[in-house]
Write an enzyme that holds these catalytic residues in place. Structure first.
Site, short mmCIF file in Angstrom:
data_model
loop_
_atom_site.label_atom_id
_atom_site.label_comp_id
_atom_site.label_asym_id
_atom_site.label_seq_id
_atom_site.Cartn_x
_atom_site.Cartn_y
_atom_site.Cartn_z
N ASP A 31 0.82 -1.10 0.29
CA ASP A 31 -0.02 -0.02 -0.06
C ASP A 31 0.94 1.11 -0.09
OD1 ASP A 31 -1.78 2.07 0.90
OD2 ASP A 31 -3.08 0.68 1.15
N ILE A 32 0.65 2.34 -0.93
CA ILE A 32 1.44 3.33 -0.99
C ILE A 32 1.27 4.48 0.14
CG2 ILE A 32 1.80 3.88 -3.47
CD1 ILE A 32 -0.54 5.34 -3.66
N GLN A 94 -14.26 2.81 1.54
CA GLN A 94 -13.73 2.14 0.80
C GLN A 94 -13.64 3.42 -0.35
OE1 GLN A 94 -15.87 -0.98 -1.40
NE2 GLN A 94 -14.47 -1.30 -2.87
N HIS A 100 -10.41 -5.67 -2.20
CA HIS A 100 -9.02 -5.87 -1.62
C HIS A 100 -9.09 -6.11 -0.08
CE1 HIS A 100 -9.93 -1.44 -1.73
NE2 HIS A 100 -9.30 -1.33 -0.46
N HIS A 102 -6.72 -5.39 3.09
CA HIS A 102 -5.58 -4.94 3.71
C HIS A 102 -4.91 -6.13 4.73
CE1 HIS A 102 -6.71 -0.53 2.95
NE2 HIS A 102 -7.82 -1.21 2.71
P1 5GP Z 1 -10.00 1.49 0.83
O1 5GP Z 1 -9.77 2.64 1.45
O2 5GP Z 1 -10.43 1.28 -0.47
O3 5GP Z 1 -10.12 0.13 1.55
O4 5GP Z 1 -8.13 1.29 0.45
C1 5GP Z 1 -7.47 1.65 -0.59
C2 5GP Z 1 -6.11 1.55 -0.36
O5 5GP Z 1 -5.22 1.64 -1.71
C3 5GP Z 1 -5.53 2.56 0.50
O6 5GP Z 1 -4.99 2.38 1.46
C4 5GP Z 1 -4.62 3.33 -0.61
O7 5GP Z 1 -3.37 3.83 0.07
C5 5GP Z 1 -4.26 2.33 -1.45
N1 5GP Z 1 -4.15 2.75 -3.02
C6 5GP Z 1 -4.68 3.74 -3.67
N2 5GP Z 1 -3.95 4.12 -4.88
C7 5GP Z 1 -3.10 3.13 -4.80
C8 5GP Z 1 -2.12 2.87 -5.80
O8 5GP Z 1 -1.93 3.47 -6.95
N3 5GP Z 1 -1.01 1.87 -5.48
C9 5GP Z 1 -0.97 1.36 -4.41
N4 5GP Z 1 -0.11 0.57 -4.21
N5 5GP Z 1 -1.77 1.43 -3.28
C10 5GP Z 1 -3.03 2.52 -3.55
#
Ligand code: 5GP
Ligand code: ZN
Length: 137
Positions: A31-32, A94, A100, A102
């Protein structure tokens, strides 16, 4: 492949990512914006928006891949534990609408904290909501 899906682009190799595991049906990458050192994401290669849409098969594969990753991290990063997290829906944080999990390695005294303080619930209220979920009456 969903148009403009960043995770589909990572699967396709069209967007950069630090891959840490992959198999026929899943890809895992860093994760970035990590919550803790080692925070990674595990995704199915096939696009589905969220938990409500993903197939049973891909859910199973992704969950098993996440556990495989915890085992790799346990040997290499030696964390004290893990949180496995899924956000389903914008209201649940999300932000990327390609399913995904984590995988968040946890360390003694790391900065991650629960965003809520669970409090003793009202048993009648809990029972009433349980009834709604079960579809009583
Ligand atoms: P969500 O909030 O949808 O559960 O998590 C999305 C996750 O994707 C976030 O933790 C965010 O940091 C990560 N993320 C978003 N864009 C990118 C990307 O382009 N590359 C990577 N490696 N992680 C990403
Ligand atoms: Zn996608």
């Amino acid at each position: 492949v969903a148009d403009a899906c960043i995770f589909c682009a990572i699967v396709a190799g069209d967007a950069p990512a630090q891959l840490v595991d992959s198999d026929e049906h899943t890809v895992s990458f860093m994760d970035i914006n990590p919550f803790t050192p080692g925070h990674a994401l595990v995704i199915p290669r096939t696009h589905s928006a969220d938990l409500t849409e993903i197939s049973d098969e891909d859910l199973q594969r992704t969950t098993i891949a996440a556990r495989r990753l915890t085992r790799k991290m346990a040997e290499t990063l030696e964390p004290a534990g893990f949180n496995i997290l899924n956000a389903c829906g914008a209201a649940a944080w999300q932000t990327v609408f390609h399913f995904h999990l984590h995988v968040i390695p946890r360390y003694e005294d790391d900065p991650m904290r629960l965003p809520v303080i669970p409090r003793g619930g009202d048993p009648d209220e809990i029972a009433r909501i349980a009834g709604r979920i079960r579809g009583d009456e």
